[in-house]
Design an enzyme around this catalytic site. Structure first.
Site, mmCIF file in Angstrom:
data_model
loop_
_atom_site.group_PDB
_atom_site.id
_atom_site.type_symbol
_atom_site.label_atom_id
_atom_site.label_comp_id
_atom_site.label_asym_id
_atom_site.label_seq_id
_atom_site.Cartn_x
_atom_site.Cartn_y
_atom_site.Cartn_z
ATOM 1 N N LEU A 72 57.208 21.996 30.060
ATOM 2 C CA LEU A 72 56.350 22.273 28.895
ATOM 3 C C LEU A 72 54.952 22.683 29.344
ATOM 4 O O LEU A 72 54.382 22.044 30.245
ATOM 5 C CB LEU A 72 56.245 20.988 28.045
ATOM 6 C CG LEU A 72 55.281 21.018 26.867
ATOM 7 C CD1 LEU A 72 55.793 21.939 25.763
ATOM 8 C CD2 LEU A 72 55.075 19.600 26.313
ATOM 9 N N GLU A 122 65.298 20.957 31.941
ATOM 10 C CA GLU A 122 66.058 21.189 30.697
ATOM 11 C C GLU A 122 66.554 22.639 30.645
ATOM 12 O O GLU A 122 67.698 22.911 30.251
ATOM 13 C CB GLU A 122 65.184 20.871 29.482
ATOM 14 C CG GLU A 122 64.848 19.380 29.404
ATOM 15 C CD GLU A 122 63.969 19.008 28.221
ATOM 16 O OE1 GLU A 122 62.928 19.663 28.017
ATOM 17 O OE2 GLU A 122 64.313 18.044 27.512
ATOM 18 N N GLU A 142 58.044 13.176 32.365
ATOM 19 C CA GLU A 142 57.607 12.819 31.008
ATOM 20 C C GLU A 142 57.108 11.375 30.930
ATOM 21 O O GLU A 142 56.112 11.092 30.257
ATOM 22 C CB GLU A 142 58.758 13.018 30.006
ATOM 23 C CG GLU A 142 59.039 14.468 29.644
ATOM 24 C CD GLU A 142 60.003 15.172 30.591
ATOM 25 O OE1 GLU A 142 60.185 14.677 31.732
ATOM 26 O OE2 GLU A 142 60.553 16.208 30.198
HETATM 27 C C1 1HE Z 1 50.535 23.990 34.233
HETATM 28 C C2 1HE Z 1 51.700 23.197 34.274
HETATM 29 C C3 1HE Z 1 52.254 22.762 33.040
HETATM 30 C C4 1HE Z 1 51.116 23.662 36.296
HETATM 31 N N1 1HE Z 1 51.627 23.122 31.914
HETATM 32 N N2 1HE Z 1 49.964 24.313 33.079
HETATM 33 N N3 1HE Z 1 55.470 19.122 33.537
HETATM 34 C C5 1HE Z 1 54.858 18.423 34.487
HETATM 35 O O1 1HE Z 1 54.441 17.305 34.330
HETATM 36 C C6 1HE Z 1 54.625 19.151 35.791
HETATM 37 C C7 1HE Z 1 53.185 19.560 35.881
HETATM 38 N N4 1HE Z 1 52.886 20.390 37.031
HETATM 39 C C8 1HE Z 1 52.868 19.917 38.302
HETATM 40 O O2 1HE Z 1 53.192 18.768 38.583
HETATM 41 C C9 1HE Z 1 52.414 20.864 39.368
HETATM 42 O O3 1HE Z 1 51.644 21.871 38.753
HETATM 43 C C10 1HE Z 1 53.545 21.554 40.167
HETATM 44 C C11 1HE Z 1 54.213 20.517 41.061
HETATM 45 C C12 1HE Z 1 54.573 22.210 39.251
HETATM 46 C C13 1HE Z 1 52.944 22.666 41.058
HETATM 47 O O4 1HE Z 1 51.868 22.122 41.831
HETATM 48 P P1 1HE Z 1 50.772 23.106 42.453
HETATM 49 O O5 1HE Z 1 49.876 22.260 43.329
HETATM 50 O O6 1HE Z 1 51.459 24.267 43.096
HETATM 51 O O7 1HE Z 1 49.968 23.731 41.226
HETATM 52 P P2 1HE Z 1 48.783 23.100 40.322
HETATM 53 O O8 1HE Z 1 47.478 23.250 41.063
HETATM 54 O O9 1HE Z 1 49.123 21.742 39.837
HETATM 55 O O10 1HE Z 1 48.794 24.047 39.068
HETATM 56 C C14 1HE Z 1 48.484 25.426 39.194
HETATM 57 C C15 1HE Z 1 48.161 25.937 37.821
HETATM 58 O O11 1HE Z 1 49.315 25.832 36.997
HETATM 59 C C16 1HE Z 1 47.098 25.110 37.108
HETATM 60 O O12 1HE Z 1 46.396 25.968 36.246
HETATM 61 P P3 1HE Z 1 44.910 26.496 36.545
HETATM 62 O O13 1HE Z 1 44.556 27.312 35.356
HETATM 63 O O14 1HE Z 1 44.084 25.272 36.738
HETATM 64 O O15 1HE Z 1 45.020 27.297 37.838
HETATM 65 C C17 1HE Z 1 47.897 24.133 36.307
HETATM 66 O O16 1HE Z 1 47.213 23.644 35.184
HETATM 67 C C18 1HE Z 1 49.043 25.035 35.861
HETATM 68 N N5 1HE Z 1 50.202 24.251 35.492
HETATM 69 N N6 1HE Z 1 52.042 23.004 35.575
HETATM 70 C C19 1HE Z 1 50.518 23.893 31.953
HETATM 71 N N7 1HE Z 1 53.372 22.041 32.980
HETATM 72 C C20 1HE Z 1 59.984 20.055 25.129
HETATM 73 S S1 1HE Z 1 59.323 18.677 25.885
HETATM 74 C C21 1HE Z 1 59.318 19.008 27.597
HETATM 75 C C22 1HE Z 1 58.481 17.977 28.272
HETATM 76 C C23 1HE Z 1 58.044 18.392 29.618
HETATM 77 O O17 1HE Z 1 58.366 19.437 30.138
HETATM 78 S S2 1HE Z 1 57.050 17.279 30.440
HETATM 79 C C24 1HE Z 1 56.882 17.899 32.041
HETATM 80 C C25 1HE Z 1 55.643 18.681 32.189
#
Ligand code: 1HE
Length: 268
Positions: A72, A122, A142
């Protein structure tokens, strides 16, 4: 049906098609780790609603950059400060997209790299085949983010690895990777090389099957699994009645009867 393999009007997805009808669909927000915003989900709905009728024979679904999908779009969600009603409707669109994938009848092979987390898992679990490489890892963050799954993990991830393991995954934020992930059922294939290359090889093979046979495999099996055993056996007979008598199959059956078709042998 004349194939119309033109997908130029997509912005969130990059869609390249090959002559054999394989479409390579790439989530195209690498700078956001391919997080699923509303616009991406809408393009997935559109793609999987129209893929079969446009003549797509198989889909390879990949992420651009190092990560398949970060789930998400948490920033969009946070900024929108949605009401329960609004977010319920967001989730319903996710289900529309993912159900179209799973039940649409076009084989979908996910080429996984890096993070396959939350909604990314998902999405991946809605594909029919998952190929991972040595960078791929799976998690449901989550629990730690203070939210819950809304795109079908309770159904599809439970189907893949069992309910209790899925509960542990989301409660603990537990990460699975490597051969263990395959052994648990999160992916069917792991490669030392590129998951995209392997997914393309599998897609070429799948695209050589008859489309109606693939339709039954990639639609009927999921539907039948939702039915009682009695009803599923009945419906399976109906599907087999249609598929196993299709004119296009006669040539293949004849080749078997004439001993010109390849025989099934054990692997070397
Ligand atoms: C994002 C997202 C995101 C990265 N939404 N912007 N998902 C999560 O909890 C996973 C969240 N993301 C991470 O844990 C990490 O970003 C990663 C492991 C995927 C990648 O790490 P990394 O070090 O390569 O990247 P980063 O520095 O964390 O993020 C780079 C950019 O991507 C940054 O944006 P910027 O504008 O500051 O450069 C982050 O904000 C952006 N970014 N992940 C928005 N998820 C229907 S319900 C479903 C419920 C869910 O899916 S919950 C799980 C959510």
């Amino acid at each position: 049906m004349t194939p119309d393999l033109n997908f130029d009007d997509y912005t969130q997805l990059d869609i390249q098609t090959r002559e054999n009808g394989v479409a390579v669909v790439t989530l195209n927000r690498p700078e956001k780790r391919n997080a699923l915003d509303v616009a991406t989900i809408e393009e997935l709905v559109r793609l999987f609603t129209t893929a079969r009728i446009k003549g797509v024979r198989a889909v390879v679904l990949a992420g651009s950059g190092d990560h398949f999908c970060a789930g998400l779009d948490l920033v969009e969600h946070w900024k929108a400060d949605r009401s329960p009603d609004d977010f319920m409707h967001v989730c319903l669109r996710w289900h529309e997209a993912f159900n179209k994938m799973e039940y649409g009848g076009v084989p979908v092979i996910a080429a996984l790299t890096g993070a396959v987390v939350g909604g990314g898992l998902e999405l991946a679990s809605s594909a029919h085949i998952r190929v991972m490489d040595n960078t791929t890892y799976f998690a449901l963050p989550e629990g730690q983010r203070g939210i819950f799954t809304g795109g079908g993990a309770t159904i599809r991830v439970s189907d893949l690895i069992g309910k209790s393991r899925m509960i542990d995954m989301i409660l603990m934020g537990r990460v699975y990777q490597g051969q263990e992930a395959v052994d648990l059922g999160l992916a069917q294939y792991i490669t030392e090389g590129s998951s995209l290359e392997m997914a393309l090889e599998l897609a070429d093979k799948v695209a050589a099957n008859l489309p109606l046979t693939n339709f039954a495999i990639c639609s009927a099996i999921s539907h039948l699994n939702n039915m009682s055993a009695m009803d599923a056996a009945y419906a399976e007979s109906v599907v087999a009645g249609v598929v196993n008598t299709q004119p296009a199959a006669r040539e293949r059956l004849e080749a078997f009867a004439n001993k010109t078709a390849a025989r099934i042998r054990p692997n070397d």
